[in-house]
Every structure is written in structure tokens, then in C-alpha cells.
Write an enzyme that holds these catalytic residues in place. Structure first.
Site, mmCIF file in Angstrom:
data_model
loop_
_atom_site.group_PDB
_atom_site.id
_atom_site.type_symbol
_atom_site.label_atom_id
_atom_site.label_comp_id
_atom_site.label_asym_id
_atom_site.label_seq_id
_atom_site.Cartn_x
_atom_site.Cartn_y
_atom_site.Cartn_z
ATOM 1 N N SER A 143 -2.133 -5.169 -27.909
ATOM 2 C CA SER A 143 -1.811 -4.706 -26.561
ATOM 3 C C SER A 143 -0.848 -5.681 -25.886
ATOM 4 C CB SER A 143 -3.103 -4.501 -25.763
ATOM 5 O OG SER A 143 -2.853 -3.827 -24.560
ATOM 6 N N ASP A 151 -3.720 7.017 -26.796
ATOM 7 C CA ASP A 151 -3.398 5.757 -26.124
ATOM 8 C C ASP A 151 -2.147 5.959 -25.274
ATOM 9 O OD1 ASP A 151 -2.875 3.145 -25.340
ATOM 10 O OD2 ASP A 151 -2.599 2.368 -27.362
ATOM 11 N N HIS A 168 -7.177 3.195 -27.395
ATOM 12 C CA HIS A 168 -6.391 1.968 -27.319
ATOM 13 C C HIS A 168 -7.062 0.774 -27.995
ATOM 14 C CE1 HIS A 168 -3.567 -0.936 -25.673
ATOM 15 N NE2 HIS A 168 -4.589 -1.634 -25.198
#
Length: 317
Positions: free
Chosen positions: A155, A250, A280
Site C-alpha cells: 500500500s 481494491d 486491499h
């Protein structure tokens, strides 16, 4: 395909907790909530774990060094945790780092970079780059081969890995053999099809990403800088080979795949995988998501291949 049943079970469990959304909290409150939700189960044993510090541009940078069984020098993965540049920690990524250490048979150096909003862009990126240089320059201290260093993250950590790759190319090193970009943030843009399809209800929301960006950046102008949004970089040639992993459900899916496409167009070897039915945070949920476990294994295969392509040379050989 539809949402994976295991992912749905995770989402149902999260919903049952009725926790406040991150974008309704202050940064300290969000960090406390994330820490409280961290799994209590210990990660896999590794041969050695050391907490160290690296001199950084804003003071000492804590790092945690995981060493696998076997005889070094090892390849190394410099790892940057996720959390939108606002939350997250070495402790929060401990389980994942232990898994990667064992499966990739490499040293993992997890970096506790400075967080926003106390430390705005580019503090996190500069800390991550500095820590990566330190690994290369002090490789013998941690039983690492300086010619077999990869970078990676999840991320916001994937964002930082992509940015460190750009910095290393443009600042004369260190040489990197691979970049592992897991559900990476690559662009300051919340109006993509994947954002519209997955804006809420799938763990990471559009509102949360806006909140993260607003904490990280000083202003919208920062969002056009490639060290904040690597998709904005004019030239991606000369970057290390990449593994890019995205999740079907996501908001960040499209920008991760767009960055992979840009890398390919620039002649960078890249493997892109969209994990069907996933949300995610799936990579960090390998204990409960089969696709998460597969992704960790896939990452380890990619890292092993990258390290094998640069065989270690011992002193005196």
C-alpha cells in the site's frame, strides 16, 4: 468474479466490531485503533531478529532486521510497511516480515519511517531511501550481499518502494535487483473505475484514502511530484524489475496496474498479478486468506529468482 468467501468473512467480522472509520479520527486515534486490531498471534520463528537504528535526515530511523536460517551473505529485502503514511509500524508488519524472511530465504530489513501529519511528504520517502542506502553501505554488518538488495512494501509502503527505486536510479544508487509493489499507491487520483467500484465496503475506502493523502501532503502540488505519486514520473526507464500485485476489490487496483503498464512500456521487466475476489489488505491476512498466502508465496518466488540472478560472491572466491 464475486468477492471471495474468505474475504467476505473478514469484512463481516470487521463490520461486527462497529469501529469508527479512520477518516473520522485524529491521526493518534487512528494509530491506537490500528494497534489494538493487530493480531496477537506471534509470527513464524526466524534465526535472528535485531532492532537497530539508522542515522536519518530527521534523526535515527528504527529498523528491525530479520535473518533466516542458513549461511550468508544473504540477499536482502528492505521493507516499508503500509498505513497511508499515517499509521503502521514495524510491529504491525512483523508477521509478514517473518514469513518473507523464511520463504524468500533472505534478510528482511523493516523500516520504521517517520509518519504524517507530524512529518509531511517527503519525510517518509527520504527515510526509506536513507535506510536502503544504509543497508547497501553496511551490508556486512547484517550479513547481506550488497549486490543482492531488493525493496518492497504494501500500500503506502508499495508507494515508498516505487519512489525509492526512482531515487536510487536518479541519485546514483544503491543498485537494486527487484521492487515488490503490493497493492501500491501510485497516483494522487481518487477518480478511477476501481475507486468508483470499491469506494466503500471493502476495507479501504475512498474517504480513508483522501484522509491519508491530506495528512501526507502539504498541498495538491505535492500530488504531482513523482516522489509522492510515481505514476507521474516522466521516465520509468532503468528501474529494477518489478512484481506488482493488485486486488480485485481494491480502490487502488487501477493505479497499481497502470504503473505496471508504464513500467512495461519503459522496458522494465514486470510481472503483474490481480488476485481475484480479494480486498486491499489481503497480503497481510495470509493466516486467514488462501489468496493472501498464495501472494506471499508468489512474492517469495520472485525474490528468490531476483537474488539467484545475482549470485553471492564471498571474499576470497
Amino acid at each position: 468474479m464475486p468477492l471471495d468467501p474468505q474475504a467476505k468473512a473478514v469484512l463481516d467480522q470487521l463490520a461486527s466490531l462497529n469501529l469508527p472509520a479512520y477518516h473520522t479520527l485524529s491521526a493518534p486515534e487512528a494509530r491506537a485503533q490500528a494497534e489494538a486490531m493487530r493480531p496477537a498471534a506471534a509470527g513464524e520463528p526466524v534465526a535472528r531478529v535485531r532492532d537497530m537504528t539508522v542515522p536519518g535526515p530527521g534523526g535515527d530511523i528504527p529498523v528491525r532486521v530479520y535473518t533466516p536460517e542458513g549461511s550468508g551473505p544473504f540477499g536482502a529485502l528492505v521493507f516499508y510497511h503500509g498505513g497511508g503514511w499515517v499509521i503502521g509500524s514495524i510491529a504491525g508488519s512483523d508477521v509478514t516480515c517473518r514469513s518473507l524472511t523464511n520463504r524468500a530465504a533472505c534478510v528482511v530489513v523493516s523500516v520504521d519511517y517517520r509518519l504524517a501529519p507530524e512529518h509531511k511528504f517527503p519525510a517518509a520517502a527520504e527515510d526509506c531511501y536513507t535506510a536502503t542506502r544504509w543497508v547497501a553501505e553496511n551490508a556486512a554488518v547484517i550479513d547481506v550481499d550488497p549486490e543482492r538488495i531488493a525493496i518492497g512494501g504494501i500500500s503506502a509502503g508499495g508507494n515508498l518502494a516505487a519512489v525509492v527505486a526512482l531515487m536510487a536510479r536518479d541519485r546514483g544508487g544503491p543498485a537494486l535487483v527487484h521492487q515488490l509493489l503490493v497493492v501500491p499507491v501510485t497516483d494522487y487520483n481518487v477518480d478511477t473505475p476501481s475507486y468508483r467500484e470499491n469506494s466503500e465496503g471493502y476495507q479501504l475506502s475512498k474517504d480513508a484514502m483522501v484522509w491519508f493523502w491530506n495528512h501526507y501532503l502539504t498541498g495538491e502540488g505535492d500530488g504531482r511530484h513523482p516522489h509522492a505519486a510515481p505514476l507521474q514520473a516522466e521516465d520509468l526507464r532503468g528501474l529494477p524489475p518489478a512484481t506488482v500485485m493488485t486486488a480485485e476489490f481494491d480502490p487502488l487496483r487501477d493505479e497499481g496496474e497502470a504503473y505496471a503498464a508504464r513500467l512495461h512500456e519503459a522496458g522494465v521487466p514486470v510481472t503483474t498479478t490481480r488476485y481475484p475476489g480479494m480486498i486491499h489488505g489481503f497480503f497481510s491476512m495470509a493466516a486467514v486468506l488462501d489468496q493472501g498466502k498464495k501472494a506471499v508465496d508468489d512474492a517469495a518466488v520472485a525474490l528468490r529468482a531476483a537474488f539467484a540472478a545475482r549470485p553471492s560472491v564471498r571474499a576470497g572466491d
